[in-house]
Scaffold this motif. Structure first.
Motif, short mmCIF file in Angstrom:
data_model
loop_
_atom_site.label_atom_id
_atom_site.label_comp_id
_atom_site.label_asym_id
_atom_site.label_seq_id
_atom_site.Cartn_x
_atom_site.Cartn_y
_atom_site.Cartn_z
N UNK B 199 42.09 8.28 59.58
CA UNK B 199 41.24 8.09 58.17
C UNK B 199 41.81 8.94 57.04
N UNK B 200 41.99 8.05 55.75
CA UNK B 200 42.80 8.75 54.81
C UNK B 200 42.15 9.27 53.60
N UNK B 201 42.08 10.49 52.96
CA UNK B 201 41.67 10.80 51.78
C UNK B 201 42.72 11.36 50.88
N UNK B 202 42.88 11.10 49.62
CA UNK B 202 43.77 11.54 48.55
C UNK B 202 43.07 12.03 47.63
N UNK B 203 43.33 13.37 46.96
CA UNK B 203 42.59 13.92 45.99
C UNK B 203 43.28 14.79 45.30
N UNK B 204 43.17 15.19 44.20
CA UNK B 204 43.82 15.97 43.21
C UNK B 204 43.88 17.33 43.89
N UNK B 205 45.13 18.28 43.76
CA UNK B 205 45.34 19.32 44.48
C UNK B 205 44.00 20.57 43.72
N UNK B 206 43.90 20.30 42.47
CA UNK B 206 42.95 21.24 41.78
C UNK B 206 41.48 20.97 42.30
N UNK B 207 41.24 19.84 42.81
CA UNK B 207 39.82 19.46 43.31
C UNK B 207 40.00 20.21 44.66
N UNK B 208 40.78 20.03 45.59
CA UNK B 208 40.86 20.45 46.68
C UNK B 208 40.92 21.93 46.85
N UNK B 209 41.64 22.60 45.80
CA UNK B 209 41.88 24.13 45.50
C UNK B 209 40.22 24.62 45.41
N UNK B 210 39.64 23.99 44.81
CA UNK B 210 38.15 24.57 44.15
C UNK B 210 37.15 24.50 45.57
N UNK B 211 37.26 23.35 46.01
CA UNK B 211 36.63 23.09 47.27
C UNK B 211 36.71 24.21 48.42
N UNK B 212 38.28 24.38 48.60
CA UNK B 212 38.51 25.55 49.48
C UNK B 212 37.78 26.95 48.93
N UNK B 213 37.85 27.21 47.72
CA UNK B 213 37.26 28.28 47.22
C UNK B 213 35.74 28.26 47.54
#
Lengths: 402, 402
Positions: B199-213
Motif C-alpha cells: 500500500x503506497x502513500x506519497x507526500x512532501x518531505x516537509x509534511x513527513x518531517x513535521x509529523x515525525x516531530x
DNA sequence: CTATTTCGTCATGGCGCTTAACAAATTAGT
DNA sequence: ACTAATTTGTTAAGCGCCATGACGAAATAG
C-alpha cells in the motif's frame, strides 16, 4: 448530565470519552438532526440512506427526537416518483431556541433563533458603552434578554442557552472578559453578572462573526479566513468547519502581522504591523478624519460620495491587507478569504488594491476574496446560532422540555 | 449545556461513516493500541481505566489484538502494590512494519520501523538525483525497498505499507508527484513505477518531517509550526495533532510570505518573499558562496569555523525568518515553532536574530522556538511512522498476517 | 495463616443496530 | 380497472458489543 461529544481524531492518543453504545446513540441522534437540518424536509428513508443506517434504526431515532420536540412530522410528501411517499421530517420550529447577545461599543443587541435558523425575536438598545462600567451595561443586556426570552416563549420556544459576543479577548472558560479595550473592561466575569438560569457562553465577536459566516451561507467553504475590523483587525481561521483557536485563544490576530518590518512603531512593540496601515485609527487619520470622533461608518459615506482623500486611504489599507493576507493565504491555503464586519461595507474601495496584491504575489493561484453578506449582523447571529449548533451537535443533552 | 465551540466536528454535515457497532469496535481496538503504545507496557486493567471501558471489554479487545499479532503479552508485572499483579501488554515487535522511503536530491533512503517505533532495517544510496529521470531513480529505490523488506521479514516483521517522502508537491491522490523542481520531475505517478504489493502513500518531505516531530518526541506540543528548508522553505502547520493541508494541499508554504513588500522580485511574481532572504540560494549568495555548487551543509561548517561573512548571512536570514514567523505565530497562536531539516544544523546562528524579531514584535508573549533533534532524518522517519500510525489508528484494517 | 486487594475471566443481561418480512401507498403497464 | 412493481415505515427476531456481577488467582498486610 452527559459529557459533550468529542469527535474522534483517531490520531490523538488514549484519553477520550469511551466509545460506548450510549455514545453511539447520541452521535447518531446528532447525525439525524444535522442531516434533516441541512438537507431540508426529508423522509426517514432519505435520512437513512444519507447517514448509512437502516430505515428501522432511523425510525427509532426519529421517534425519540420527535418526542423531545426537536423534530416535527410535516405530513406526507408530494409523490413525484413511484412508491409510497415518505413522511416529511423537519427540524422543529417550536422547540429550543438559541439566545444570542452582543455587547458592542455603540449598542446592545439580543436575538432568539430557532432550530431552523429563523430569527424569532430581537431587541436592540443604541447608545455608547465606551468606558461604562460592566454592571449597568450587563444589567441593561439582561433586561433585553428577558424581553427576547419572553417573546420567544410566547411563540412556543424555550431558551436552550445564551451566547454573548464581546469586543475583546475572552478567557478559555468562555465566561470571563480578559480585556476589552474599547469598553475599558478587564477581567470581568460575565457569568457572575448574568442570570444563572441560562447556560452561558462568551466569546469574541470576531469568532462568532466567522462562525456565522460558516453556518449561515450555503456556499461558504469549510476552509476560510475571516477578516473583520471592529477592535483592531480581528481575523478568524476556519479549518474543515472548525474554528481554530490557538493555544492561548489568540489565533487569528491579523492586526499585528508585520507588513513593512521597518515601518512605524506599534503599541505591540513591533514595527509596521497591519494595524498601522489598515486599523481604524490609521485609516481615519490617513483619510483626514479624527479618530475617536469619527468612526468607521463615516468612511463608507465619504467614499461613496467620491471623497478622493478617503478613497486613497482605503486603497492603501487594501494594499496593506493584501500583503498581510498573502502571507496568511500562503500559510493556510484556504478556499476563500471573507471580508466581514465593518470591512464588508468598505469592500468596494478596499477590494481592488487588496486583490491586486494578492494576485501579483500568488503567481496566478490566488484564492478567492468574498464579502460577507452578514456584515455587522454576523457576531449576534453567530452567537445565537452557536447555541443552536450545540443542540444539533448533541440532541440528547437538552432536556425533554417540550 | 452547550458543548464548547471548538469541539465542533459533528457540525460538518451528514455524510460520514455510519456510527455502527463494528465502527465502535474498531475505534476501541484503536484506542487500546494507542494507549498501550503511548503509555508503555500496561496491564489490561490499566488500559481499561485509561480508556474508560471495563476490564471485561478490554480483555476481549486485547485477545483480538494478540491473535492479530499486534499486541504481545510480556508476562506478569513486577508487583509493587498490593493485589494480584497484572500481565504486561506491549505493542508487538514482530508484527507489521512501516516502510519509509525518501527521495532526496542527493540520496535515496529506506527504512523499516516496527510498531514500537524502533528502526529495524535501513538502506541508503548516496549520489545526486538532480535532473535524473524518474524511472532509474525509482528502480534504485525499489531495490532498496526490497532489501529493507527482506531484512525486516527475516526478523519476523511483515510490511504493512510503503510511504515515500519526496522534495516536491504531491497531488491529493497521494501517489503523483506534481512538481519537484530540484529533481525536475513533473506529474510522475509513483504508483505506476513502484511494486504494487505494498500500500503506497506519497507526500512532501516537509509534511513527513513535521509529523515525525509530532510523533517521535515525548514533549512535542500538539499545536506547532514546523519550518524546514530543503526545497525553498517548507513549513507545516500542526493543529491539535493533525497536519493542516489546505484546500489544494499547499498549506505551510512559508517561502513566499512577504517579508519586505517592496523587496527584490521573486519567481512567484511577488516581491520580497521570505525565500529572497532565507532561501538556500539567497543565503549562499549572501555568504559569498556559489548556489548550485555549494550546498547548505557548507554553511554550517563555515559558520562553525567562524566565517564572519557566513555568519552575517545567517543572522540576516534569521531576521527574515523571524519577521515571517511573527505573522504566522500571530495568525495561529501555536505552542511552539520548531526548526527542522537543514535549519536544525544552522540553528545556532539563526536563532538569536530570529528570536529577537519574534520577541520584539510579540509584546512579551512570544512563543517558544525549538530545534528539531531529528534534523535531516525527519522525513524518512515520518514516512515510516505514518504507516505505523495507520495501523494504530485502525488495527482491524490490517489483515491477520501474523 | 488469614484478610484484603487487585487482576483477569466468565456468564448474564441490556442496548442498539441489522435483517427480514409485511402492510400501506403510490406509479407503471396492460 | 386491475395487477405488478416500487418505495415507505413498522415490527419481530437476531446478533454484536459493552456493562454488571461473581469468581478464582496471585500478590501484600497484619
Amino acid at each position: 448530565m452527559p459529557a459533550p461529544l468529542h469527535e474522534a481524531h483517531p490520531s490523538s492518543p488514549g484519553r477520550r470519552l469511551p466509545d460506548t453504545q450510549q455514545g453511539m446513540r447520541r452521535r447518531n441522534l446528532a447525525r439525524v438532526m444535522h442531516t434533516v437540518n441541512a438537507e431540508g424536509p426529508l423522509s426517514r428513508a432519505a435520512v437513512a440512506s444519507q447517514i448509512g443506517l437502516t430505515r428501522a434504526a432511523v425510525s427509532t431515532l426519529v421517534d425519540e427526537l420527535i418526542r423531545s420536540g426537536l423534530l416535527e412530522e410535516l405530513g406526507p410528501e408530494r409523490p413525484g416518483r413511484v412508491g409510497r411517499p415518505g413522511s416529511a421530517l423537519a427540524v422543529s420550529g417550536r422547540g429550543p431556541a438559541g439566545i444570542g447577545a452582543e455587547i458592542g461599543v455603540d449598542h446592545l443587541a439580543v436575538c432568539a433563533v430557532d432550530l431552523r435558523g429563523a430569527v424569532r425575536a430581537r431587541a436592540v438598545r443604541h447608545g455608547t458603552n465606551r468606558r461604562r462600567p460592566p454592571q449597568p451595561v450587563v444589567a441593561e443586556l439582561s433586561a433585553l434578554v428577558e424581553q427576547v426570552v419572553a417573546k420567544a416563549e410566547s411563540e412556543g420556544l424555550w431558551p436552550a442557552g445564551l451566547a454573548v459576543a464581546v469586543p475583546g479577548l475572552v478567557a478559555r472558560d468562555a465566561r470571563t472578559v480578559v480585556r476589552a479595550p474599547n469598553l475599558d473592561w478587564h477581567d470581568i466575569d460575565l457569568g457572575a453578572l448574568l442570570p444563572a438560569e441560562l447556560a452561558l457562553t462568551v466569546d469574541n465577536e470576531a469568532n462568532f462573526g466567522s462562525l456565522a459566516e460558516l453556518w449561515l451561507r450555503d456556499d461558504t467553504p469549510l476552509d476560510f479566513l475571516h477578516v473583520s475590523a471592529e477592535i483592531g483587525i480581528g481575523g478568524a481561521v476556519v479549518v474543515d468547519g472548525c474554528l481554530l483557536r490557538g493555544t492561548r485563544g489568540f489565533a487569528g490576530e491579523l492586526g499585528h502581522v508585520p507588513v513593512r518590518p521597518e515601518g512605524p512603531a506599534c503599541a505591540c512593540g513591533g514595527r509596521g504591523c497591519l494595524e498601522q496601515y489598515a486599523g481604524e485609527e490609521a485609516v481615519l487619520r490617513a483619510a483626514g478624519l479624527t479618530p475617536g470622533v469619527d468612526r468607521v461608518d463615516v468612511l463608507a459615506g465619504r467614499a461613496a460620495q467620491g471623497d478622493e482623500e478617503v478613497r486613497r486611504a482605503l486603497r492603501d489599507a487594501g494594499t496593506a491587507l493584501g500583503i498581510a493576507l498573502t502571507g496568511a493565504v500562503n500559510l493556510l491555503d484556504p478556499q476563500a478569504v471573507v471580508l466581514g464586519g465593518a470591512l464588508a461595507s468598505l469592500a468596494p474601495w478596499l477590494l481592488p488594491s487588496l486583490e491586486r496584491e494578492l494576485e501579483q504575489r500568488s503567481a496566478g493561484r490566488a484564492c478567492a476574496v468574498r464579502v460577507s453578506r452578514l456584515g455587522p449582523e454576523g457576531p449576534l447571529l453567530g452567537a445565537a446560532h452557536s447555541v443552536v449548533r450545540a443542540v444539533l451537535d448533541d440532541p440528547a443533552a437538552v432536556g425533554t422540555r417540550a
